[in-house]
Structure formats: C-alpha cells, structure tokens
Design an enzyme around this catalytic site. Structure first.
Site, short mmCIF file in Angstrom:
data_model
loop_
_atom_site.label_atom_id
_atom_site.label_comp_id
_atom_site.label_asym_id
_atom_site.label_seq_id
_atom_site.Cartn_x
_atom_site.Cartn_y
_atom_site.Cartn_z
N VAL A 96 18.21 22.25 38.82
CA VAL A 96 19.27 21.25 39.03
C VAL A 96 19.99 21.44 40.36
CG1 VAL A 96 21.23 22.47 37.96
CG2 VAL A 96 21.04 19.99 37.73
N ALA A 260 18.05 31.31 36.85
CA ALA A 260 18.11 30.05 36.11
C ALA A 260 17.73 28.90 37.01
CB ALA A 260 19.52 29.83 35.58
N ASP A 261 17.04 27.95 36.43
CA ASP A 261 16.79 26.69 37.14
C ASP A 261 17.78 25.63 36.71
OD1 ASP A 261 14.02 28.16 37.20
OD2 ASP A 261 14.15 26.75 38.86
N ARG A 262 18.25 25.73 35.47
CA ARG A 262 19.25 24.79 34.98
C ARG A 262 19.93 25.39 33.75
NH1 ARG A 262 19.33 18.60 35.08
NH2 ARG A 262 17.55 18.82 36.49
N ALA A 270 17.17 26.81 31.27
CA ALA A 270 15.76 26.66 31.69
C ALA A 270 15.50 27.65 32.81
CB ALA A 270 15.51 25.24 32.18
#
Ligand code: MRU
Length: 397
Positions: A96, A260-262, A270
């Site tokens: 994000v 973390a990616d989101r 995620a």
C-alpha cells in the site's frame, strides 16, 4: 566493496540497483520515465513496499525535471501528474505504500506546503506545480531513512523490554523475505530492527529464511547480513518448525520480526508468502511475533485482511530458477548466468506473492511513531500513532 544502496538519486537522475542480479552482480539501471519505473517494479528489479513507492515517485520527478510535461496551465499539469501516478499504481497491487504515496503527492500538488515550495520563484504557475511535485517526491526519499531508523529504535527497545535482553543476555531472531536497505532507502524495517539490536549489543544471532519462490531471503537478506558482518544463518522455509523446537538450546529463537506490505485497520497484515506460517509457529512455540511497518504501510481504509488484493505471479517462478553457474572447481562464475528448469514444466502452479497474517497472531506492530500493541479489548488501535489519518478516514465514516 559494492554499496547496498538500492536507489541512487540526484535531481534529474535516478539509478536503481537491479536486484535480480544480486548477490553476484551490482548493476544499476537508469530509470528516467514512468514506463521504465513500471517495468522495473513489475519485473521486481526493485522490490519491497517502501522502495517501490520511492522509485515510482522519483521516476515521475525525473520525467518532469526533464520536461516531459508539455502542459502550460496549472490544471493540465495537475491532470498530467495524476494520470502518470494512476498508471504507476497498477505496477504491483498488494503493497500500500505506493497508493499512500500517490494520495500524498496528489494532495501536495493541489496544496503546496512550505516544505514543498521552491525557494526560487518558478517561471510560471505550471512550473511551480512541477517544482512542488519534485520536492514532495524527494521528501518521501529523505523521510524514509529517518522512518527506518526510528522503527529500529522502537523495535529494539520493545524487544529488549520483553526479553530483559542486555549485552550479557542478547536475543536471537528469525526474519523472512528482505526488508533491509535493498527494500527501502536505507537501514530497513524488520532488518532495521535487527541492525539496531546489533549496534546496541543486543543481538545474539539472526536467522533468515530462503523465502521461496523468489528467494529474497537467500539472495538479498543473507547478502545484507554477510555484508555487515552480522552473525547469521540461512534456513529454507521448510526448516522453520524444526528451528522453533530448539527452544532451550544455543539456537533458541526469541522473536520473529517481519516487514509488511499492507497493515489494515484491525492489524491483519499482508506480507511475503510464508509469513503466516511463521506466525502460527511462533504462537505455538510461545515466541513473540513482531511486524515492522512504517505508517506508510498502514491502510486505514480497509477494515480486515479479507479486503486485501493478493498479487499472483507467473508459474515460471516455481518451475524454473536462475543463478550464476558454479564451475567444477566450486567457483561461482558471475559472468555466466543460467536459467534452469526445476520442475516438470506442465505441472499446475499456484503462486501468490503474499499472504495475510491475522492480527490475533501478531504481538506488536512497530511503526516510526512507536510500537502498537493490543489494547484492553485485544485490538490494535492505530489512532495513537496516526491521529490525523484516523480522524480523516475512520472518524469520517
Ligand atoms: O515481493 P516483494 O519482494 O516486494 O515483497 C517484499 C516483502 O514482502 C517485504 O516484507 C515488505 O515489502 C516490506 S519491505 C520493508
């Protein structure tokens, strides 16, 4: 020794380290258009949630600096910037940071702040919009390093408190994927905490997973750990459970630290595929599970992990592999790379790039503003670290 800087930028020029060639070769690609940035991100020559956002923002800054926008009015210039950002957003869907950077940049060109107003007056109102964009993109790069250093401090402090860690009682940790200098502007997030533990004499040993199928752990994290002389051991993903069982030995793991990616509003996170299974293992073995995430990786609009789009990648990432050829004498021939098949090429393949770890399995989310733990109701509350975005997004609903 080669530099671990993934992104090199000076006004008007952006060079991005090709991470597909690591650890054997250090080759930078010049990125001067949004199309080149899109391709670089999609092909994963640059990867990691913060680095993706930085490269996208700076690529447009370079494009604008070189006069790509021919619009003469303010509205047309803003429309050009919006369209280019919307195009870049499609490069990879799960992280994000890029979306948050795009919101931020779109707002910045509409309402310049002192930080993003050029000291020298622009020759026209349209040129002033471009100056504002370039300064805003450059500020994203500058802020990221500071953010990572803060995450390192907060995370190391929290872990030291939890474990009563000290120089005489250092802690061993396990990490997954690559969250270091290569995934950010420098220092890193989860790997940043490991670096800070190490510089505070609190780290005993770092274990990193291979991170199949793309091998960010073996290709990139182990490279960063070796580069810095951090005591470290590489394991395959399938060895994690066996490692957790070595509880009362020299190899005992004190915490799992991932990036973390989101992170969504309830704390569901995620991150690279394989993170969820480590969280299940950590809970089963009574080991703390820590997510390191800048607030730019937090998505307050999405309520739970069910709302996260998971990128699926091509089949060849599972059925083939590339690397430098090892000669009969055991030497790695970096000039000679090969792609080889490692599975029957007709097999069906499922290749999700990320998974979602439920908030229930996460003990702490470390941001640059502080460490978020569950409140009395057992929920993560991001209002404390992101009061303005919370008011804009959550309280408005
Ligand atoms: O597919 P990738 O390599 O971009 O995935 C990277 C990760 O999952 C990282 O853990 C995450 O982006 C955080 S990087 C600081």
């Amino acid at each position: 020794m080669a530099s671990l800087q993934a992104i090199k930028y000076t006004r008007g020029r952006l060079d991005v380290l090709d991470q597909l060639r690591l650890p054997h070769e250090h080759h930078y690609d010049e990125v001067s258009t949004c199309e080149e940035a899109f391709d670089c991100i999609r092909a994963m020559r640059v990867r990691g949630a913060p680095a993706i956002a930085i490269v996208a923002a700076l690529a447009l800054a370079v494009e604008l600096d070189r006069g790509a926008c021919k619009a003469t009015g303010v509205d047309e210039t803003v429309a050009y910037i919006d369209a280019r950002l919307d195009y870049l957003k499609e490069s990879r869907p799960t992280a994000v940071d890029l979306t948050n950077a795009i919101h931020h940049l779109k707002a910045a060109v509409r309402a310049p702040s002192q930080e993003t107003t050029s000291a020298a007056p622009a020759p026209s109102p349209a040129a002033a919009v471009i100056d504002t964009f370039i300064l805003s993109a450059e500020a994203i790069l500058a802020r990221d390093l500071q953010t990572n250093l803060s995450i390192g401090e907060h995370g190391a402090m929290w872990l030291a408190q939890q474990h009563g860690a000290s120089a005489s009682k250092p802690i061993s940790v396990l990490t997954h994927c690559n969250t270091g200098s290569l995934a950010t502007s420098g220092h890193g997030t989860a790997l940043g905490i490991i670096r800070t533990l190490r510089s505070n004499d609190l780290l005993k040993h770092a274990f990193c997973t291979e991170t199949r199928p793309y091998n960010q752990g073996s290709r990139l994290t182990s490279f960063e750990l070796v580069f810095e002389g951090i005591p470290a051991t590489l394991i395959t993903d399938s060895m994690a459970a066996a490692l957790f069982r070595l509880k009362k030995t020299e190899m005992s793991i004190g915490a799992v630290i991932v990036g973390a990616d989101r992170v969504v509003r309830n704390g569901d996170t995620a991150n690279k595929i394989g993170t969820y299974q480590l969280a299940v293992l950590a809970r089963h073995h009574g080991v703390k599970f820590v997510v390191a995430a800048p607030t730019t990786s937090v998505d307050l609009e999405t309520e739970t992990g069910d709302g996260i789009q998971i990128e699926e990648r091509k089949r060849e990432e599972l059925t083939q592999i590339s690397g430098a050829v090892v000669g009969a004498d055991g030497r790695v021939d970096v000039a000679n790379t090969a792609r080889v098949a490692i599975a029957d090429q007709r097999i069906n393949v499922w290749n999700p790039a990320f998974d979602v770890t439920p908030a229930a399995l996460i003990d702490a989310i470390v941001t640059e503003k502080g460490t978020v733990v569950k409140n009395a109701e057992g929920k993560f509350d991001f209002k404390t670290v992101m009061p303005e975005r919370w008011a804009q997004i959550v309280e408005k609903q």
